[in-house]
Scaffold this motif. Sequence first.
Motif, PDB file in Angstrom:
ATOM      1  N   ARG A 105       0.835  -1.215   0.000  1.00 19.17           N
ATOM      2  CA  ARG A 105       0.000   0.000   0.000  1.00 19.17           C
ATOM      3  C   ARG A 105       0.866   1.260   0.000  1.00 19.17           C
ATOM      4  O   ARG A 105       0.506   2.259  -0.619  1.00 19.17           O
ATOM      5  CB  ARG A 105      -0.949  -0.017   1.188  1.00 19.17           C
ATOM      6  N   GLN A 106       1.998   1.220   0.682  1.00 21.98           N
ATOM      7  CA  GLN A 106       2.886   2.388   0.684  1.00 21.98           C
ATOM      8  C   GLN A 106       3.443   2.662  -0.708  1.00 21.98           C
ATOM      9  O   GLN A 106       3.403   3.807  -1.184  1.00 21.98           O
ATOM     10  CB  GLN A 106       4.044   2.169   1.665  1.00 21.98           C
ATOM     11  N   ILE A 107       3.954   1.647  -1.382  1.00 20.95           N
ATOM     12  CA  ILE A 107       4.540   1.869  -2.698  1.00 20.95           C
ATOM     13  C   ILE A 107       3.470   2.275  -3.714  1.00 20.95           C
ATOM     14  O   ILE A 107       3.725   3.073  -4.618  1.00 20.95           O
ATOM     15  CB  ILE A 107       5.382   0.658  -3.183  1.00 20.95           C
ATOM     16  N   GLU A 108       2.251   1.797  -3.552  1.00 23.83           N
ATOM     17  CA  GLU A 108       1.171   2.209  -4.446  1.00 23.83           C
ATOM     18  C   GLU A 108       0.770   3.664  -4.196  1.00 23.83           C
ATOM     19  O   GLU A 108       0.443   4.388  -5.133  1.00 23.83           O
ATOM     20  CB  GLU A 108      -0.033   1.281  -4.311  1.00 23.83           C
ATOM     21  N   GLU A 109       0.823   4.113  -2.957  1.00 26.24           N
ATOM     22  CA  GLU A 109       0.537   5.525  -2.665  1.00 26.24           C
ATOM     23  C   GLU A 109       1.634   6.415  -3.246  1.00 26.24           C
ATOM     24  O   GLU A 109       1.355   7.477  -3.796  1.00 26.24           O
ATOM     25  CB  GLU A 109       0.405   5.750  -1.161  1.00 26.24           C
ATOM     26  N   VAL A 110       2.879   5.989  -3.151  1.00 26.50           N
ATOM     27  CA  VAL A 110       3.979   6.736  -3.773  1.00 26.50           C
ATOM     28  C   VAL A 110       3.752   6.798  -5.283  1.00 26.50           C
ATOM     29  O   VAL A 110       3.970   7.836  -5.917  1.00 26.50           O
ATOM     30  CB  VAL A 110       5.345   6.095  -3.427  1.00 26.50           C
ATOM     31  N   SER A 111       3.283   5.706  -5.871  1.00 25.42           N
ATOM     32  CA  SER A 111       3.004   5.678  -7.299  1.00 25.42           C
ATOM     33  C   SER A 111       1.918   6.690  -7.667  1.00 25.42           C
ATOM     34  O   SER A 111       2.010   7.368  -8.695  1.00 25.42           O
ATOM     35  CB  SER A 111       2.576   4.270  -7.727  1.00 25.42           C
ATOM     36  N   ARG A 112       0.889   6.823  -6.835  1.00 28.98           N
ATOM     37  CA  ARG A 112      -0.167   7.809  -7.104  1.00 28.98           C
ATOM     38  C   ARG A 112       0.387   9.228  -7.064  1.00 28.98           C
ATOM     39  O   ARG A 112       0.019  10.070  -7.879  1.00 28.98           O
ATOM     40  CB  ARG A 112      -1.320   7.639  -6.115  1.00 28.98           C
ATOM     41  N   GLU A 113       1.277   9.508  -6.117  1.00 31.20           N
ATOM     42  CA  GLU A 113       1.897  10.841  -6.047  1.00 31.20           C
ATOM     43  C   GLU A 113       2.755  11.102  -7.279  1.00 31.20           C
ATOM     44  O   GLU A 113       2.733  12.195  -7.845  1.00 31.20           O
ATOM     45  CB  GLU A 113       2.734  10.966  -4.772  1.00 31.20           C
ATOM     46  N   ALA A 114       3.504  10.092  -7.704  1.00 30.96           N
ATOM     47  CA  ALA A 114       4.339  10.234  -8.896  1.00 30.96           C
ATOM     48  C   ALA A 114       3.477  10.434 -10.140  1.00 30.96           C
ATOM     49  O   ALA A 114       3.838  11.195 -11.042  1.00 30.96           O
ATOM     50  CB  ALA A 114       5.240   9.005  -9.051  1.00 30.96           C
ATOM     51  N   THR A 115       2.332   9.777 -10.186  1.00 29.17           N
ATOM     52  CA  THR A 115       1.419   9.944 -11.313  1.00 29.17           C
ATOM     53  C   THR A 115       0.934  11.382 -11.413  1.00 29.17           C
ATOM     54  O   THR A 115       0.842  11.937 -12.509  1.00 29.17           O
ATOM     55  CB  THR A 115       0.229   8.973 -11.186  1.00 29.17           C
ATOM     56  N   ALA A 116       0.654  12.002 -10.287  1.00 28.33           N
ATOM     57  CA  ALA A 116       0.220  13.404 -10.298  1.00 28.33           C
ATOM     58  C   ALA A 116       1.315  14.294 -10.886  1.00 28.33           C
ATOM     59  O   ALA A 116       1.024  15.231 -11.643  1.00 28.33           O
ATOM     60  CB  ALA A 116      -0.149  13.851  -8.888  1.00 28.33           C
ATOM     61  N   ILE A 117       2.558  14.005 -10.576  1.00 27.58           N
ATOM     62  CA  ILE A 117       3.680  14.781 -11.125  1.00 27.58           C
ATOM     63  C   ILE A 117       3.750  14.584 -12.636  1.00 27.58           C
ATOM     64  O   ILE A 117       3.867  15.550 -13.402  1.00 27.58           O
ATOM     65  CB  ILE A 117       5.000  14.379 -10.447  1.00 27.58           C
ATOM     66  N   ALA A 118       3.664  13.344 -13.096  1.00 30.10           N
ATOM     67  CA  ALA A 118       3.736  13.066 -14.532  1.00 30.10           C
ATOM     68  C   ALA A 118       2.554  13.686 -15.277  1.00 30.10           C
ATOM     69  O   ALA A 118       2.721  14.218 -16.385  1.00 30.10           O
ATOM     70  CB  ALA A 118       3.796  11.560 -14.776  1.00 30.10           C
ATOM     71  N   ARG A 119       1.372  13.645 -14.684  1.00 29.07           N
ATOM     72  CA  ARG A 119       0.191  14.216 -15.347  1.00 29.07           C
ATOM     73  C   ARG A 119       0.321  15.719 -15.543  1.00 29.07           C
ATOM     74  O   ARG A 119      -0.220  16.269 -16.497  1.00 29.07           O
ATOM     75  CB  ARG A 119      -1.061  13.879 -14.558  1.00 29.07           C
ATOM     76  N   ALA A 120       1.032  16.379 -14.657  1.00 30.82           N
ATOM     77  CA  ALA A 120       1.244  17.820 -14.806  1.00 30.82           C
ATOM     78  C   ALA A 120       2.032  18.135 -16.082  1.00 30.82           C
ATOM     79  O   ALA A 120       2.032  19.279 -16.540  1.00 30.82           O
ATOM     80  CB  ALA A 120       1.965  18.376 -13.584  1.00 30.82           C
TER      81      ALA A 120
END
Length: 145
Positions: free
Chosen positions: A58-73
């Motif tokens: 769950r921790q690594i998946e939450e980090v992935s969601r944060e990274a996705t927000a950066i890439a989407r920008a």
Amino acid sequence: MAGTHDFVVPDEAAAQASAGELAAYGFPRVFARPRPDGGWVVMALDEGPYPVDTVGHRQIEEVSREATAIARAHGGQPNGGSRFDVSRIAGFQTSTAPIEVIGTKSRPPVPEVIIAPAPPLAPLALTPDLATPGGADRARRRAVG
């Protein structure tokens, strides 16, 4: 556990910008290379380590969601990633990617994950299903959906 977070961005400028932001966020190495069918792939190396259990996943998946927000920008979209044992990190030390950004941090922020206890066991009534035999109303389904 360690892993990668992969994204597809539209062009080299977006790859450079998202790689820089991902490294600033905390990823120690971020690579980007062109895709044969257009766009660029950006891969953020997440060295963890995360525990190999529910909390770690769950921790690594939450980090992935944060990274996705950066890439989407930067016009990016998630493109998978991988999870592996931390012993495989050495394989990422030699890269031939045209863009490689070395971060100043050793890892992204680790989110706190709280696992709620399972609800207590309770007897469930075994009542019959009240559905009646017959077909679905397909005409109504077509009209609605």
